[in-house]
Scaffold this motif. Sequence first.
Motif, PDB file in Angstrom:
ATOM      1  N   GLN A 181     -51.263  11.845  -1.750  1.00 13.73           N
ATOM      2  CA  GLN A 181     -50.656  10.878  -0.844  1.00 13.73           C
ATOM      3  C   GLN A 181     -51.602  10.470   0.280  1.00 13.73           C
ATOM      4  N   GLY A 182     -52.805  11.046   0.285  1.00  8.52           N
ATOM      5  CA  GLY A 182     -53.808  10.628   1.244  1.00  8.52           C
ATOM      6  C   GLY A 182     -54.034  11.559   2.409  1.00  8.52           C
ATOM      7  N   PHE A 183     -53.462  12.777   2.373  1.00 10.10           N
ATOM      8  CA  PHE A 183     -53.658  13.726   3.472  1.00 10.10           C
ATOM      9  C   PHE A 183     -54.988  14.432   3.270  1.00 10.10           C
ATOM     10  N   GLY A 184     -55.902  14.280   4.226  1.00  9.20           N
ATOM     11  CA  GLY A 184     -57.257  14.785   4.054  1.00  9.20           C
ATOM     12  C   GLY A 184     -57.519  16.165   4.604  1.00  9.20           C
ATOM     13  N   ARG A 185     -56.556  16.784   5.264  1.00  4.71           N
ATOM     14  CA  ARG A 185     -56.734  18.110   5.843  1.00  4.71           C
ATOM     15  C   ARG A 185     -56.607  19.191   4.782  1.00  4.71           C
ATOM     16  N   PRO A 186     -57.227  20.355   5.005  1.00  9.07           N
ATOM     17  CA  PRO A 186     -56.992  21.490   4.096  1.00  9.07           C
ATOM     18  C   PRO A 186     -55.523  21.907   4.137  1.00  9.07           C
ATOM     19  N   VAL A 187     -54.977  22.232   2.981  1.00  5.12           N
ATOM     20  CA  VAL A 187     -53.590  22.700   2.860  1.00  5.12           C
ATOM     21  C   VAL A 187     -53.612  23.988   2.062  1.00  5.12           C
ATOM     22  N   GLU A 188     -53.042  25.039   2.612  1.00 10.42           N
ATOM     23  CA  GLU A 188     -53.063  26.344   1.943  1.00 10.42           C
ATOM     24  C   GLU A 188     -51.750  26.592   1.203  1.00 10.42           C
ATOM     25  N   PRO A 189     -51.814  26.840  -0.109  1.00  8.87           N
ATOM     26  CA  PRO A 189     -50.593  27.228  -0.820  1.00  8.87           C
ATOM     27  C   PRO A 189     -50.212  28.673  -0.479  1.00  8.87           C
ATOM     28  N   VAL A 190     -49.005  28.857   0.031  1.00  4.95           N
ATOM     29  CA  VAL A 190     -48.462  30.197   0.276  1.00  4.95           C
ATOM     30  C   VAL A 190     -47.063  30.223  -0.321  1.00  4.95           C
ATOM     31  N   SER A 191     -46.857  31.046  -1.311  1.00  4.75           N
ATOM     32  CA  SER A 191     -45.554  31.120  -1.969  1.00  4.75           C
ATOM     33  C   SER A 191     -44.454  31.458  -0.972  1.00  4.75           C
ATOM     34  N   CYS A 192     -43.271  30.890  -1.218  1.00  8.48           N
ATOM     35  CA  CYS A 192     -42.118  31.245  -0.386  1.00  8.48           C
ATOM     36  C   CYS A 192     -41.772  32.719  -0.527  1.00  8.48           C
ATOM     37  N   GLY A 193     -42.084  33.295  -1.682  1.00  5.64           N
ATOM     38  CA  GLY A 193     -41.833  34.715  -1.896  1.00  5.64           C
ATOM     39  C   GLY A 193     -40.392  35.019  -2.273  1.00  5.64           C
ATOM     40  N   ILE A 194     -40.210  36.064  -3.045  1.00  4.46           N
ATOM     41  CA  ILE A 194     -38.875  36.495  -3.456  1.00  4.46           C
ATOM     42  C   ILE A 194     -38.778  38.012  -3.369  1.00  4.46           C
ATOM     43  N   ASP A 195     -37.556  38.486  -3.297  1.00  3.46           N
ATOM     44  CA  ASP A 195     -37.279  39.917  -3.211  1.00  3.46           C
ATOM     45  C   ASP A 195     -37.184  40.467  -4.634  1.00  3.46           C
ATOM     46  N   LEU A 196     -38.233  41.142  -5.058  1.00  2.00           N
ATOM     47  CA  LEU A 196     -38.295  41.635  -6.437  1.00  2.00           C
ATOM     48  C   LEU A 196     -37.453  42.886  -6.658  1.00  2.00           C
ATOM     49  N   VAL A 197     -36.902  43.435  -5.574  1.00  2.55           N
ATOM     50  CA  VAL A 197     -35.987  44.570  -5.714  1.00  2.55           C
ATOM     51  C   VAL A 197     -34.571  44.052  -5.950  1.00  2.55           C
ATOM     52  N   ARG A 198     -34.150  43.084  -5.161  1.00  6.74           N
ATOM     53  CA  ARG A 198     -32.812  42.496  -5.347  1.00  6.74           C
ATOM     54  C   ARG A 198     -32.708  41.777  -6.681  1.00  6.74           C
ATOM     55  N   PHE A 199     -33.740  41.025  -7.006  1.00  8.26           N
ATOM     56  CA  PHE A 199     -33.707  40.240  -8.235  1.00  8.26           C
ATOM     57  C   PHE A 199     -34.564  40.941  -9.285  1.00  8.26           C
ATOM     58  N   ARG A 200     -33.878  41.615 -10.172  1.00  7.88           N
ATOM     59  CA  ARG A 200     -34.548  42.373 -11.233  1.00  7.88           C
ATOM     60  C   ARG A 200     -33.666  42.336 -12.466  1.00  7.88           C
ATOM     61  N   PRO A 201     -34.250  42.556 -13.635  1.00  5.18           N
ATOM     62  CA  PRO A 201     -33.453  42.481 -14.860  1.00  5.18           C
ATOM     63  C   PRO A 201     -32.375  43.555 -14.903  1.00  5.18           C
ATOM     64  N   ALA A 202     -31.237  43.177 -15.449  1.00  6.01           N
ATOM     65  CA  ALA A 202     -30.182  44.157 -15.705  1.00  6.01           C
ATOM     66  C   ALA A 202     -30.507  44.889 -16.994  1.00  6.01           C
ATOM     67  N   PRO A 203     -30.050  46.123 -17.151  1.00  6.79           N
ATOM     68  CA  PRO A 203     -30.240  46.808 -18.433  1.00  6.79           C
ATOM     69  C   PRO A 203     -29.643  45.974 -19.565  1.00  6.79           C
ATOM     70  N   GLU A 204     -30.369  45.920 -20.681  1.00  7.56           N
ATOM     71  CA  GLU A 204     -29.882  45.129 -21.824  1.00  7.56           C
ATOM     72  C   GLU A 204     -28.720  45.860 -22.486  1.00  7.56           C
ATOM     73  N   ASN A 205     -27.549  45.539 -22.005  1.00  7.20           N
ATOM     74  CA  ASN A 205     -26.340  46.208 -22.472  1.00  7.20           C
ATOM     75  C   ASN A 205     -25.235  45.166 -22.560  1.00  7.20           C
ATOM     76  N   ALA A 206     -24.763  44.919 -23.784  1.00  8.63           N
ATOM     77  CA  ALA A 206     -23.767  43.859 -23.988  1.00  8.63           C
ATOM     78  C   ALA A 206     -22.510  44.110 -23.181  1.00  8.63           C
ATOM     79  N   GLU A 207     -22.062  45.357 -23.108  1.00  8.93           N
ATOM     80  CA  GLU A 207     -20.843  45.659 -22.369  1.00  8.93           C
ATOM     81  C   GLU A 207     -21.042  45.424 -20.873  1.00  8.93           C
ATOM     82  N   GLY A 208     -22.236  45.798 -20.363  1.00  6.44           N
ATOM     83  CA  GLY A 208     -22.526  45.569 -18.963  1.00  6.44           C
ATOM     84  C   GLY A 208     -22.526  44.090 -18.613  1.00  6.44           C
TER      85      GLY A 208
END
Length: 426
Positions: free
Chosen positions: A197-224
């Motif tokens: 878009q024409g912005f000539g300044r340096p821009v640093e990518p910094v991820s917003c980040g996520i909580d990998l403890v809160r968001f984690r896979p559930a055990p693969e269990n159909a009943e669960g």
Amino acid sequence: MTTSFLPESPPAAEVPTAAPDGRTTVLIGTDTYPPDVNGAAYFTARLARGLVARGVRVHVVCASPNGRPHVVERDGVVEHRLRSMSSLVHESVRLAVPVGVRGHLDRLLERLRPDAVHIQNHFLIGRVLAGAARAHGIPVVATNHFMPENLFDYVHVPAPLRPHAARLAWRDLGAVLSRVDHVTTPTPAAARLLWEQGFGRPVEPVSCGIDLVRFRPAPENAEGRRRIRAGLGVPDRTTMLFVGRLDEEKRADELIRAVARTSGEVQLVLAGHGAHRTRLEELAVAEGVADRVVFLGFVSHEDLPNVYRAADVFTIAGIAELQSIATLEAMASGLPVVAADAMALPHLVEVGVNGYLYRPGSPEELAARVDEVVADESRRRAMGARSREMSLPHRLEHSLARFERIYREAAAEGVAPPVGGFSHRR
């Protein structure tokens, strides 16, 4: 984070001033903050609370959710809530009343003397705070979460005028960013967009980040999984999921049309609310899939991890995503992803490995990709495992550490002279 306000703090003169103990102090300015429901608001709240946990003194200046100005401390973050009024264009967003904002910010900066100011938007609060901070000799960091497409529906810009409106919006953003000392944005794609878009300044990518403890896979269990679905009121069948606002730029209509074109009894779960919910409900009826589209509405912070665990595949159709925290949370939760091939979403998909991309505007292709993911359970699980691996570099702690270093570096370097905004590259 609680949803009710604590008692108001003492008068302004008793608000803590600059830290005498060497701890970093940062003042974050934002036009949107919880209880607002959007990605920028959530990111800012996570950033503020996360920095406090790292020992940083954090103050946030933002609009009051109920109109009256006040100061409150929540989760260790001191919130300076400015007098506000209805935005008129969105039921859940309020705007700070412009009158008196600059004077209030000048007094706040004089009391706090923060090491750095971090603005999250270039609208009223971010714009005025950036100017005030420079006048006080305080370095300014800016994070861009903005694309013009995020506003078009809210302010009712007619389609023929949108290209012109977008050019004006980019130019306005450039005018603000040209006066700050350090610019970040969530992804390399978002940084490249600014350059295009024409912005000539340096821009640093910094991820917003996520909580990998809160968001984690559930055990693969159909009943669960059945229990999780039952707790959410979701039928127990193959599920494609979207989490986010039900507004125009999210293009959830494509997801509903895709459900009607899947080969099996796939259902769509939509978690979130927005201005387009009623028309999406009508579309589900028109497409003959009203019984296979579940509208969960707003989902609480506590229940959100289980929403991801109830699904088989995460689907996202938006074309204005500078990162998509929801997609990252889905990946951290072990879900394959089928995403629109647009903006930053391709960075989150290894085609055929953790999911697929599809051409925006093609619900037929989206449906075919969903079918491909869910057809083989062992392959679906392998894709989900790869999604989890890909989410690991986005650990919230990494993002918090980088922002803290940016504040310290900016404070050490001092205030830089302003430079030009956007050129007419396009």
